[in-house]
Write an enzyme that holds these catalytic residues in place. Structure first.
Site, PDB file in Angstrom:
ATOM      1  N   ASP A  57       7.443  18.394   2.480  1.00  0.00           N
ATOM      2  CA  ASP A  57       7.746  18.093   1.359  1.00  0.00           C
ATOM      3  C   ASP A  57       7.003  20.470   1.397  1.00  0.00           C
ATOM      4  O   ASP A  57       7.811  20.481   0.425  1.00  0.00           O
ATOM      5  CB  ASP A  57       6.170  17.980   0.691  1.00  0.00           C
ATOM      6  CG  ASP A  57       6.743  16.120   1.335  1.00  0.00           C
ATOM      7  OD1 ASP A  57       7.697  15.909   0.870  1.00  0.00           O
ATOM      8  OD2 ASP A  57       5.918  15.631   0.438  1.00  0.00           O
ATOM      9  N   GLY A  58       6.836  21.268   2.135  1.00  0.00           N
ATOM     10  CA  GLY A  58       6.366  22.766   2.450  1.00  0.00           C
ATOM     11  C   GLY A  58       8.110  22.499   1.570  1.00  0.00           C
ATOM     12  O   GLY A  58       7.665  24.166   1.201  1.00  0.00           O
ATOM     13  N   ASN A 133       5.298  20.077  -7.999  1.00  0.00           N
ATOM     14  CA  ASN A 133       4.069  19.688  -8.252  1.00  0.00           C
ATOM     15  C   ASN A 133       3.270  19.867  -8.898  1.00  0.00           C
ATOM     16  O   ASN A 133       2.457  19.299 -10.060  1.00  0.00           O
ATOM     17  CB  ASN A 133       3.198  19.652  -6.489  1.00  0.00           C
ATOM     18  CG  ASN A 133       4.302  18.616  -5.877  1.00  0.00           C
ATOM     19  OD1 ASN A 133       5.167  18.118  -5.725  1.00  0.00           O
ATOM     20  ND2 ASN A 133       3.864  18.946  -4.378  1.00  0.00           N
ATOM     21  N   GLU A 134       2.477  21.306  -8.775  1.00  0.00           N
ATOM     22  CA  GLU A 134       1.305  21.126 -10.027  1.00  0.00           C
ATOM     23  C   GLU A 134       0.967  23.256  -9.771  1.00  0.00           C
ATOM     24  O   GLU A 134       1.109  23.404  -9.221  1.00  0.00           O
ATOM     25  CB  GLU A 134       0.134  20.520  -9.611  1.00  0.00           C
ATOM     26  CG  GLU A 134      -0.934  21.628  -8.168  1.00  0.00           C
ATOM     27  CD  GLU A 134      -0.609  20.956  -7.186  1.00  0.00           C
ATOM     28  OE1 GLU A 134       0.026  21.574  -6.393  1.00  0.00           O
ATOM     29  OE2 GLU A 134      -0.172  19.814  -6.436  1.00  0.00           O
ATOM     30  N   ARG A 159     -16.686  24.066 -18.300  1.00  0.00           N
ATOM     31  CA  ARG A 159     -16.954  24.657 -16.314  1.00  0.00           C
ATOM     32  C   ARG A 159     -16.602  24.074 -15.614  1.00  0.00           C
ATOM     33  O   ARG A 159     -17.029  23.188 -15.810  1.00  0.00           O
ATOM     34  CB  ARG A 159     -18.489  25.395 -17.271  1.00  0.00           C
ATOM     35  CG  ARG A 159     -18.639  25.825 -18.602  1.00  0.00           C
ATOM     36  CD  ARG A 159     -20.013  25.949 -19.214  1.00  0.00           C
ATOM     37  NE  ARG A 159     -20.341  26.662 -20.373  1.00  0.00           N
ATOM     38  CZ  ARG A 159     -20.164  26.856 -21.273  1.00  0.00           C
ATOM     39  NH1 ARG A 159     -19.806  25.780 -21.789  1.00  0.00           N
ATOM     40  NH2 ARG A 159     -20.456  27.552 -22.597  1.00  0.00           N
ATOM     41  N   ASN A 175      -3.677  16.822  -6.799  1.00  0.00           N
ATOM     42  CA  ASN A 175      -3.996  15.821  -8.368  1.00  0.00           C
ATOM     43  C   ASN A 175      -4.582  14.248  -8.381  1.00  0.00           C
ATOM     44  O   ASN A 175      -5.773  14.320  -7.971  1.00  0.00           O
ATOM     45  CB  ASN A 175      -2.812  15.418  -9.041  1.00  0.00           C
ATOM     46  CG  ASN A 175      -3.360  14.393  -9.968  1.00  0.00           C
ATOM     47  OD1 ASN A 175      -4.549  14.850 -11.886  1.00  0.00           O
ATOM     48  ND2 ASN A 175      -2.722  12.615 -10.158  1.00  0.00           N
ATOM     49  N   LYS A 176      -4.044  14.094  -6.679  1.00  0.00           N
ATOM     50  CA  LYS A 176      -4.694  12.548  -6.443  1.00  0.00           C
ATOM     51  C   LYS A 176      -6.545  12.672  -5.678  1.00  0.00           C
ATOM     52  O   LYS A 176      -6.423  11.862  -5.970  1.00  0.00           O
ATOM     53  CB  LYS A 176      -4.089  11.578  -5.691  1.00  0.00           C
ATOM     54  CG  LYS A 176      -4.147  10.815  -4.325  1.00  0.00           C
ATOM     55  CD  LYS A 176      -3.125   9.701  -4.035  1.00  0.00           C
ATOM     56  CE  LYS A 176      -3.613   8.284  -3.580  1.00  0.00           C
ATOM     57  NZ  LYS A 176      -4.716   8.950  -2.549  1.00  0.00           N
ATOM     58  N   SER A 177      -5.757  13.939  -5.115  1.00  0.00           N
ATOM     59  CA  SER A 177      -7.173  14.376  -3.613  1.00  0.00           C
ATOM     60  C   SER A 177      -8.370  14.765  -5.011  1.00  0.00           C
ATOM     61  O   SER A 177      -9.229  14.456  -4.498  1.00  0.00           O
ATOM     62  CB  SER A 177      -7.030  15.691  -2.940  1.00  0.00           C
ATOM     63  OG  SER A 177      -6.524  16.298  -4.187  1.00  0.00           O
TER      64      SER A 177
END
Length: 279
Positions: A57-58, A133-134, A159, A175-177
């Site tokens: 994926d990377g 991805n993000e 914060r 996000n899932k982690s």
């Protein structure tokens, strides 16, 4: 969403992008040897029709960023040479199947939403980027304090360590982690997820991931100047004196080659996180 590009009678321009691992190089070498003598294909990293990513994926993320300005013309296909990759449709022992499918290819594609980010600095400069991805914003040395604004209305004062905004396909990554939800890519939306927020009697945030539809916009307005760590997929930048970060669903999408071997989204999720279930 499945659509189709017109490839009738056209020689396909193919770019092969591989990481440095031995098995990836072997796969790339086999593809080069087949395509260089095939009249239906032309090997070129310039203006390709199809980008074959070999690795994981990377590597697919790197290939996406190499061609992110040509997304309306390019389709991607991934070959995984290690553990199962979320974006890959083929394993390293399925190269012959990929070659056969590309020879039969009629331009069909599966399309996924991507994220557009605009980062404003205190001198007025605007840095723009795309993410598959993000995108995350963090302030490592001190607590990050920032207003979260949705559609020009202040939603909350945050914060904590940082904020992550993900695409539907990216919802299965960082996000899932963080405890975010897994979002199907046919839902064109963004997901905002907090990173270690401070919540007590004085400081409060929603404390849950937020799903933002395509027509809406997220703004993050830091309340303190300083150095911020901003990650766009697998790239990380240190930016000084960020005054605003805006997030949108991009008008462009990433397109993957659709073939009999294309793996459905929920099967990808199951294979990546659950595996086989005993009956």
């Amino acid at each position: 969403m499945m659509t189709q590009m017109n490839y009738t009678g056209k020689v396909k321009r193919v770019a092969i992008i591989a990481n440095g691992k031995y098995q990836s190089k072997r796969v790339a070498s086999k593809l080069f040897s087949v395509f260089k003598d095939d009249p239906d294909f032309y090997l070129s990293k310039k203006n390709p029709d199809i980008v074959i990513s070999i690795g994981g994926d990377g590597m697919l993320l790197s290939a996406f960023h190499m061609y992110e300005k040509e997304l309306d013309k390019v389709r991607f296909v991934g070959i995984h040479t290690g553990h199962l990759g979320f974006y890959t449709d083929y394993r390293d022992f399925e190269v012959d199947k990929l070659i056969d499918n590309l020879r039969k290819d009629k331009g069909e594609q599966i399309s996924y939403p991507i994220l557009k980010v605009a980062i404003t600095l205190d001198d007025g400069r605007v840095v723009k980027a795309r993410a598959l991805n993000e995108a995350t914003v963090k302030r490592i040395e001190k607590t990050m304090v920032a207003d979260v604004i949705i559609n020009h209305v202040k939603f909350e004062s945050f914060r904590g360590d940082g904020i992550s905004v993900s695409t539907p396909t990216g919802s299965t990554a960082y996000n899932k982690s963080l405890g975010g939800a897994v979002l199907h890519p046919t839902i064109e939306a963004l997901q905002l997820t907090e990173i270690s927020s401070l919540n007590n009697r004085v400081f409060r945030t929603l404390g849950s991931s937020i799903i933002i539809p395509k027509k809406d916009k997220i703004e993050l307005v830091p309340k303190r100047l300083g150095i911020y760590t901003i990650s766009i997929d697998n790239k990380t930048y240190q930016l000084k004196n960020v005054t605003k970060v805006e997030y949108f669903i991009d008008d462009e999408k990433i397109h993957f080659v659709s073939s009999p071997s294309h793996t459905s989204f929920w099967k990808r999720v199951k294979d990546a996180f659950i595996g086989e279930i005993d009956s």
